[in-house]
Enzyme design. Structure first.
Site, PDB file in Angstrom:
ATOM      1  N   TYR A   1       2.612  -2.891  -2.781  1.00 21.81           N
ATOM      2  CA  TYR A   1       1.265  -3.445  -2.663  1.00 21.81           C
ATOM      3  C   TYR A   1       0.221  -2.334  -2.508  1.00 21.81           C
ATOM      4  O   TYR A   1      -0.795  -2.304  -3.211  1.00 21.81           O
ATOM      5  CB  TYR A   1       1.156  -4.411  -1.477  1.00 21.81           C
ATOM      6  CG  TYR A   1      -0.294  -4.703  -1.153  1.00 21.81           C
ATOM      7  CD1 TYR A   1      -1.010  -5.617  -1.909  1.00 21.81           C
ATOM      8  CD2 TYR A   1      -0.971  -3.999  -0.153  1.00 21.81           C
ATOM      9  CE1 TYR A   1      -2.359  -5.848  -1.667  1.00 21.81           C
ATOM     10  CE2 TYR A   1      -2.311  -4.227   0.094  1.00 21.81           C
ATOM     11  CZ  TYR A   1      -2.998  -5.153  -0.661  1.00 21.81           C
ATOM     12  OH  TYR A   1      -4.336  -5.360  -0.434  1.00 21.81           O
TER      13      TYR A   1
ATOM     14  N   GLU B   1      -6.468   0.731   3.273  1.00 22.37           N
ATOM     15  CA  GLU B   1      -5.359  -0.155   2.922  1.00 22.37           C
ATOM     16  C   GLU B   1      -4.237  -0.074   3.947  1.00 22.37           C
ATOM     17  O   GLU B   1      -3.627  -1.077   4.307  1.00 22.37           O
ATOM     18  CB  GLU B   1      -4.834   0.181   1.521  1.00 22.37           C
ATOM     19  CG  GLU B   1      -5.761  -0.235   0.388  1.00 22.37           C
ATOM     20  CD  GLU B   1      -5.963  -1.745   0.318  1.00 22.37           C
ATOM     21  OE1 GLU B   1      -5.081  -2.498   0.763  1.00 22.37           O
ATOM     22  OE2 GLU B   1      -7.011  -2.175  -0.191  1.00 22.37           O
TER      23      GLU B   1
ATOM     24  N   ASP C   1      -2.277  -9.819  -2.147  1.00 22.63           N
ATOM     25  CA  ASP C   1      -2.151  -9.965  -0.693  1.00 22.63           C
ATOM     26  C   ASP C   1      -2.177 -11.451  -0.355  1.00 22.63           C
ATOM     27  O   ASP C   1      -2.096 -12.310  -1.249  1.00 22.63           O
ATOM     28  CB  ASP C   1      -3.254  -9.197   0.034  1.00 22.63           C
ATOM     29  CG  ASP C   1      -4.641  -9.787  -0.175  1.00 22.63           C
ATOM     30  OD1 ASP C   1      -4.797 -10.719  -0.992  1.00 22.63           O
ATOM     31  OD2 ASP C   1      -5.589  -9.325   0.492  1.00 22.63           O
TER      32      ASP C   1
END
Length: 356
Positions: free
Chosen positions: A128, A45, A146
């Site tokens: 996020y 990520e 996203d």
């Protein structure tokens, strides 16, 4: 179609069409009880921020070969990690990667915490990334949004408000679809849908599992969405970089300050970047202008870098930076703009004096 039905339909699609990723535990493996490694989820990520999947794969595989656990990464020398990161850009991510790994080891005993709130206390992990790790690694029902998810939601619900103003509305739509069961698979499913079918151009609506309830398809506006507020033109900055090599082949390099662009990275000494850079050679020498300009684009500006080169004497004493022996110098360790500078002028240097 109800929200639970939409989520279930997408999961059925994902069970068949999930992309194979080196950091992903696919749906079949999940059914067999294989659990995702939070370290690999976190690393992927962080790498994927502002970077494409295609660009990240080789870096991820290299990192996990060199440092297979978070403890291995935490113990790695800063320079080694920064060198392996070179080319991925956004170098603050690499600095935070090390800070986070070390905090996970020192504060959490080498195990990532399992909730979004706890994850957000770690260096470099924002809303996020915390949601993605909590959902994918720990199956927490967190909403992961996203660019792919924003695009899917804007079309599914025909949201015509331009981004970034539409973000809260799109996040609310995404949250309404996040299921309690298999939230990690669902998070990856909706991202896969955006990446492979609900693409920015020419979406493949005919094979989309959500084609029937898609409001934008119904009104024929799917290709227009999401709308975006036009971005202002990027400014242009100028700078000077000094590439000096000693007669024994050692290169004059400096480590940039931790804060700011390319922070903590090895690079060529140079001027400040601005409208009218001033000559600031790191050592007195016969610097020459090869007539080459290197251009590079950062997130917020374009850079035009003038180059100066010099063959430096054996007794050169630089005011900034230090010499790196030829056997220890790898151009691939340099950030992209610095490597561009090296590639542009490497051939202009004279032969190495090996008699000393």
């Amino acid at each position: 179609m109800s929200m639970p039905d939409l989520s279930s339909e997408l999961l059925d699609w994902y069970d068949v069409h999930a992309r194979a990723m080196p950091w992903r535990v696919g749906p079949e493996a999940r059914r067999r009880g294989v659990r995702p490694d939070p370290y690999r989820v976190w690393l992927s990520e962080v790498m994927l921020q502002q970077t494409t999947v295609a660009a990240v794969k080789a870096y991820f595989e290299r990192f996990t070969m060199l440092w297979p656990t978070v403890a291995d990464l935490a113990a790695a020398p800063d320079a080694a990690v920064m060198g392996e990161w070179a080319g991925l850009g956004y170098y603050a991510r690499a600095r935070n990667l090390l800070k986070c790994a070390r905090e996970v080891v020192e504060v959490h005993g080498g195990s990532f915490p399992g909730t979004r709130a706890e994850l957000m206390t770690l260096p470099g992990i924002g809303p996020y990334t915390a949601s993605a790790i909590a959902a994918i690694a720990f199956d927490q029902p967190e909403t992961v949004v996203d660019g792919n998810v924003e695009r899917v939601m804007s079309r599914l619900h025909a949201v015509h408000t331009p981004l970034p103003a539409a973000k809260p509305e799109l996040s609310a739509h995404a949250a309404g679809l996040t299921p309690q069961e298999r939230p990690g698979d669902y998070a990856q499913a909706v991202m896969d849908l955006g990446a492979t079918i609900c693409t920015p151009r020419s979406p493949a609506c005919g094979i989309c599992p959500w084609r029937t309830p898609c409001a934008a398809r119904d009104e024929g506006t799917q290709a227009e969405l999401p709308k975006k507020t036009p971005k202002a033109a990027k400014p242009v900055r100028h700078g000077i970089a000094y590439l000096g090599r000693r007669t024994d082949g050692a290169w004059l390099l400096e480590t940039r300050p931790d804060r700011g662009l390319l922070g903590g990275m090895l690079g060529w000494p140079g001027s400040a970047w601005g409208n009218a850079p001033q000559d600031a050679p790191p050592v007195s020498a016969a610097w020459r202008d090869p007539g080459i300009e290197v251009r590079h684009t950062f997130t917020h500006f374009h850079l035009k870098l003038a180059l100066r080169v010099a063959d430096l004497p054996a007794d050169a004493e630089p005011e900034r930076g230090g010499f790196v022996a030829p056997h220890a110098f790898r151009p691939s360790d340099l950030p992209t703009v610095m490597r561009k500078a090296f590639d542009a002028v490497a051939a202009s240097f004279g032969p190495i004096d090996r008699t000393g």
